[in-house]
Design an enzyme around this catalytic site. Structure first.
Site, PDB file in Angstrom:
ATOM      1  N   GLY A  99      -7.741  61.613  33.132  1.00 23.31           N
ATOM      2  CA  GLY A  99      -9.184  61.745  33.289  1.00 23.31           C
ATOM      3  C   GLY A  99      -9.632  60.955  34.499  1.00 23.31           C
ATOM      4  O   GLY A  99      -8.966  59.997  34.916  1.00 23.31           O
ATOM      5  N   GLN A 105     -15.523  56.506  39.765  1.00 24.36           N
ATOM      6  CA  GLN A 105     -14.213  55.946  40.130  1.00 24.36           C
ATOM      7  C   GLN A 105     -13.801  56.303  41.548  1.00 24.36           C
ATOM      8  O   GLN A 105     -12.850  55.715  42.075  1.00 24.36           O
ATOM      9  CB  GLN A 105     -13.132  56.411  39.154  1.00 24.36           C
ATOM     10  CG  GLN A 105     -13.300  55.849  37.755  1.00 24.36           C
ATOM     11  CD  GLN A 105     -12.146  56.253  36.872  1.00 24.36           C
ATOM     12  OE1 GLN A 105     -12.162  57.326  36.292  1.00 24.36           O
ATOM     13  NE2 GLN A 105     -11.129  55.418  36.799  1.00 24.36           N
ATOM     14  N   CYS A 153      -6.610  52.249  32.648  1.00 27.78           N
ATOM     15  CA  CYS A 153      -7.650  52.861  33.476  1.00 27.78           C
ATOM     16  C   CYS A 153      -7.216  52.784  34.929  1.00 27.78           C
ATOM     17  O   CYS A 153      -6.706  51.747  35.373  1.00 27.78           O
ATOM     18  CB  CYS A 153      -8.959  52.099  33.284  1.00 27.78           C
ATOM     19  SG  CYS A 153     -10.307  52.703  34.300  1.00 27.78           S
ATOM     20  N   LEU A 154      -7.425  53.862  35.668  1.00 28.76           N
ATOM     21  CA  LEU A 154      -7.053  53.896  37.084  1.00 28.76           C
ATOM     22  C   LEU A 154      -7.859  52.879  37.893  1.00 28.76           C
ATOM     23  O   LEU A 154      -7.471  52.518  39.004  1.00 28.76           O
ATOM     24  CB  LEU A 154      -7.250  55.301  37.656  1.00 28.76           C
ATOM     25  CG  LEU A 154      -6.362  56.408  37.050  1.00 28.76           C
ATOM     26  CD1 LEU A 154      -6.785  57.777  37.577  1.00 28.76           C
ATOM     27  CD2 LEU A 154      -4.889  56.155  37.340  1.00 28.76           C
ATOM     28  N   HIS A 213     -13.492  57.388  26.834  1.00 21.93           N
ATOM     29  CA  HIS A 213     -13.205  56.537  27.996  1.00 21.93           C
ATOM     30  C   HIS A 213     -13.972  57.033  29.234  1.00 21.93           C
ATOM     31  O   HIS A 213     -14.616  56.251  29.943  1.00 21.93           O
ATOM     32  CB  HIS A 213     -11.689  56.538  28.240  1.00 21.93           C
ATOM     33  CG  HIS A 213     -11.237  55.711  29.402  1.00 21.93           C
ATOM     34  ND1 HIS A 213     -10.432  54.602  29.259  1.00 21.93           N
ATOM     35  CD2 HIS A 213     -11.452  55.833  30.744  1.00 21.93           C
ATOM     36  CE1 HIS A 213     -10.205  54.072  30.449  1.00 21.93           C
ATOM     37  NE2 HIS A 213     -10.802  54.806  31.367  1.00 21.93           N
ATOM     38  N   GLU A 214     -13.912  58.344  29.479  1.00 24.43           N
ATOM     39  CA  GLU A 214     -14.550  58.905  30.688  1.00 24.43           C
ATOM     40  C   GLU A 214     -16.071  58.854  30.588  1.00 24.43           C
ATOM     41  O   GLU A 214     -16.755  58.568  31.579  1.00 24.43           O
ATOM     42  CB  GLU A 214     -14.083  60.347  30.932  1.00 24.43           C
ATOM     43  CG  GLU A 214     -12.596  60.495  31.209  1.00 24.43           C
ATOM     44  CD  GLU A 214     -12.055  59.542  32.249  1.00 24.43           C
ATOM     45  OE1 GLU A 214     -12.770  59.202  33.205  1.00 24.43           O
ATOM     46  OE2 GLU A 214     -10.897  59.094  32.090  1.00 24.43           O
ATOM     47  N   HIS A 255     -17.376  55.580  31.463  1.00 27.35           N
ATOM     48  CA  HIS A 255     -17.459  55.381  32.920  1.00 27.35           C
ATOM     49  C   HIS A 255     -18.812  55.854  33.454  1.00 27.35           C
ATOM     50  O   HIS A 255     -19.387  55.229  34.344  1.00 27.35           O
ATOM     51  CB  HIS A 255     -16.370  56.188  33.643  1.00 27.35           C
ATOM     52  CG  HIS A 255     -15.068  55.456  33.804  1.00 27.35           C
ATOM     53  ND1 HIS A 255     -14.966  54.262  34.462  1.00 27.35           N
ATOM     54  CD2 HIS A 255     -13.814  55.777  33.414  1.00 27.35           C
ATOM     55  CE1 HIS A 255     -13.693  53.864  34.464  1.00 27.35           C
ATOM     56  NE2 HIS A 255     -12.976  54.769  33.828  1.00 27.35           N
TER      57      HIS A 255
HETATM   58 ZN    ZN Z   1     -10.972  54.686  33.433  1.00 28.27          ZN
END
Ligand code: ZN
Length: 204
Positions: A56, A61, A118-119, A160-161, A164
């Site tokens: 995701g 991000q 998480c990225l 999670h997304e 964000h």
């Molecule tokens: Zn993330």
């Protein structure tokens, strides 16, 4: 495009500490969604997520303050993962799709605790409690209304997304005692059940 400096068509991923990750992102109108610029942004997000690779990616991000997230959980990502591990997490492949202006509603109150990453918090992981089942009302990549019902790992990805898009990171929700560098996690936790890990670390 949106001031992003692409490298081979891929956007750099913003890391925790950048204020863009801490704002509630702006909603889009269906007309905006269908614009060339936003369609191109979705393509860049898709390529960036796949290159990472991740399951995701939310627009903040890559530094874009808009309520857009892309999700895709390919079967190839889990081809070397033990079936029991996947079954425990209820992780099944999810085809590529776009989630815009989402509104999340819990289905039931059941939760699950698993490690996630998480990225934008590169190199770390921690246990986060997430709802097992959720419903998401949103617009798709063409600006059409849709309702998603999700459970298991897919429900976790959505939570999670969507976090964000509201300026929340998993580190705000994590069981802080479980926060670990990925290399150390591999050394100490890989192959162990959540019950075993909980016994060692101990968290509420
Ligand atoms: Zn993330």
């Amino acid at each position: 495009m949106f001031g992003i400096k692409l490298l081979n068509g891929i956007a750099p991923i913003v890391q925790a500490g950048d204020p863009v990750l801490r704002k509630e992102a702006r909603r889009l109108s269906p007309t905006e969604i269908r614009s060339h610029e936003v369609q191109e942004l979705i393509e860049v997000m898709k390529r960036t997520m796949q290159a990472a690779p991740g399951v995701g990616l939310a627009a903040p991000q890559i530094g874009v303050d808009l309520q857009i997230a892309v999700i895709e959980d390919k079967s190839e990502y889990t081809k070397d993962v033990a079936p029991a591990f996947l079954a425990e997490r209820e992780r099944r492949p999810v085809s590529f799709h776009t989630v815009i202006n989402p509104v999340l509603t819990p289905i039931g109150i059941e939760t699950r605790e698993f490690f996630e990453g998480c990225l934008s918090v590169q190199g770390f992981t921690a246990v986060v409690s997430r709802l097992l089942q959720v419903q998401v009302q949103c617009l798709d990549g063409s600006g059409r209304e849709q309702t998603i019902k999700a459970s298991g790992w897919y429900a976790r990805i959505l939570q999670h997304e969507i976090d964000h898009l509201k300026g929340t990171l998993y580190i705000d929700r994590m069981k802080s005692r479980t926060f670990s560098g990925l290399a150390l996690f591999e050394t100490h936790c890989k192959g162990k059940s959540m019950a075993e890990i909980q016994k060692t670390i101990g968290w509420d």
